[in-house]
Design a protein around this motif. Structure first.
Motif, PDB file in Angstrom:
ATOM      1  N   ALA A   1       0.824  -1.207   0.000  1.00 54.05           N
ATOM      2  CA  ALA A   1       0.000   0.000   0.000  1.00 54.05           C
ATOM      3  C   ALA A   1       0.854   1.251   0.000  1.00 54.05           C
ATOM      4  O   ALA A   1       1.975   1.269   0.522  1.00 54.05           O
ATOM      5  N   GLY A   2       0.288   2.298  -0.568  1.00 53.35           N
ATOM      6  CA  GLY A   2       0.918   3.604  -0.507  1.00 53.35           C
ATOM      7  C   GLY A   2       0.480   4.406   0.708  1.00 53.35           C
ATOM      8  O   GLY A   2       0.945   5.514   0.915  1.00 53.35           O
ATOM      9  N   GLY A   3      -0.448   3.845   1.501  1.00 49.71           N
ATOM     10  CA  GLY A   3      -0.901   4.525   2.708  1.00 49.71           C
ATOM     11  C   GLY A   3      -2.407   4.672   2.727  1.00 49.71           C
ATOM     12  O   GLY A   3      -3.135   3.906   2.093  1.00 49.71           O
ATOM     13  N   ALA A   4      -2.885   5.655   3.470  1.00 53.36           N
ATOM     14  CA  ALA A   4      -4.319   5.898   3.591  1.00 53.36           C
ATOM     15  C   ALA A   4      -4.853   6.533   2.298  1.00 53.36           C
ATOM     16  O   ALA A   4      -4.118   7.160   1.548  1.00 53.36           O
ATOM     17  N   ARG A   5      -6.152   6.362   2.058  1.00 52.72           N
ATOM     18  CA  ARG A   5      -6.771   6.898   0.849  1.00 52.72           C
ATOM     19  C   ARG A   5      -7.234   8.332   1.108  1.00 52.72           C
ATOM     20  O   ARG A   5      -8.181   8.577   1.854  1.00 52.72           O
ATOM     21  N   MET A   6      -6.571   9.275   0.454  1.00 59.08           N
ATOM     22  CA  MET A   6      -6.809  10.689   0.753  1.00 59.08           C
ATOM     23  C   MET A   6      -8.242  11.107   0.428  1.00 59.08           C
ATOM     24  O   MET A   6      -8.787  12.026   1.051  1.00 59.08           O
ATOM     25  N   GLN A   7      -8.889  10.435  -0.525  1.00 53.23           N
ATOM     26  CA  GLN A   7     -10.245  10.824  -0.910  1.00 53.23           C
ATOM     27  C   GLN A   7     -11.274  10.562   0.187  1.00 53.23           C
ATOM     28  O   GLN A   7     -12.406  11.028   0.089  1.00 53.23           O
ATOM     29  N   GLU A   8     -10.876   9.805   1.217  1.00 57.16           N
ATOM     30  CA  GLU A   8     -11.800   9.532   2.322  1.00 57.16           C
ATOM     31  C   GLU A   8     -11.384  10.228   3.610  1.00 57.16           C
ATOM     32  O   GLU A   8     -11.990  10.019   4.665  1.00 57.16           O
TER      33      GLU A   8
END
Length: 282
Positions: free
Chosen positions: A161-168
């Motif tokens: 993963a690249g990390g948390a999903r910024m759109q959420e």
């Protein structure tokens, strides 16, 4: 003859000639061209430089679980709760990702056995929006843990993963404590939680369930870290050592228990499961 090729390709009953793109794969490690069939048969590992390529969730489950495993249904979560838009609408990005992927989101759970040892395996797919952690990923992770609790068996998670999903936004960050609670429930139940770190595992995933395992196994050369190397280097204003944030470096400094080649991963997991299995008193 362009008109002939257009007509020929439009006829569904005629086999289309394989292109060079279909026949060859360029290795990201050594930059050499590898015959695609040879690359696939070698578990997407370059036969020349041993670079471990990224693979999807279905392929990972096929490599790790015995035949006859079940795939848990993808959880239904609220989509685009923040009505997020950058250069595209978040809903459009989801549609685009789903058109290229067999699953609705980046985390897929399989329930079965590994060399006849019962196990639940959750796989994060970097090919779906960089494996980013949103509500669907957090919910699927927790469902996998619940299945392990129900079956009274170990839970194995393969991260990428690249990390948390910024759109959420904050809702994606809330998946970190939610997943952490599930790892504690597994521990309280006396069940093993094993993490397989693959390339890349970064950001909020590393800051939560990726580094909370009883055992941490990494694939060779995998990038593992929280912040990016350039950000760290600019912050501390020092040159970082060669191989920093790679699996071998983390193993040398005690952050990872072992680095295991993909060909040996299933056998090694079976061995680890044997070691962690509670012994019945005579």
């Amino acid at each position: 003859m362009n008109w002939f090729n257009r007509v020929r390709n439009s006829l569904a009953f005629l086999p289309k000639r394989a292109t060079e793109k279909d026949l060859w794969v360029k290795c990201p490690g050594c930059q050499q061209m590898v015959f695609a069939q040879e690359y696939a048969e070698n578990l997407s590992v370059c036969p020349r430089c041993e670079h471990h390529g990224r693979i999807g969730a279905d392929e990972r489950l096929r490599q790790l679980l015995d035949e006859g495993y079940d795939v848990l249904p993808q959880p239904e979560v609220r989509e685009d709760p923040l009505k997020f838009r950058d250069t595209k609408k978040y809903t459009d990005r989801l549609k685009q990702a789903r058109a290229k992927n067999p699953h609705r989101d980046a985390f897929t759970v399989g329930s079965g056995t590994i060399e006849d040892r019962p196990a639940v395996v959750g796989v994060q797919d970097f090919g779906f929006m960089g494996g980013s952690m949103g509500m669907a990923v957090g919910t699927a992770f927790c469902q996998g843990a619940e299945r392990a609790l129900t079956r009274r068996c170990p839970y194995i998670v393969v991260t990428a993963a690249g990390g948390a999903r910024m759109q959420e936004g904050i809702l994606s960050l809330m998946q970190m404590p939610k997943a952490t609670v599930m790892t504690r429930r597994l521990r309280e139940a006396g069940l093993s939680y094993i993490v397989v770190l693959t390339d890349p595992t970064t950001g909020g995933v590393t800051a939560s369930y990726a580094m909370l395992g009883d055992i941490h196994i990494a694939e060779p050369g995998a990038l593992i870290g929280f912040a990016g190397q350039r950000v760290i280097q600019d912050t501390i204003r020092e040159q970082l050592p060669d191989g920093f944030q790679r699996a071998e470096y983390l193993h040398k400094h005690g952050m990872v228990d072992m680095v295991v080649h993909r060909h040996e991963l299933k056998d090694r997991l079976a061995t680890v499961l044997d070691y962690l299995q509670p012994k019945v008193a005579a």
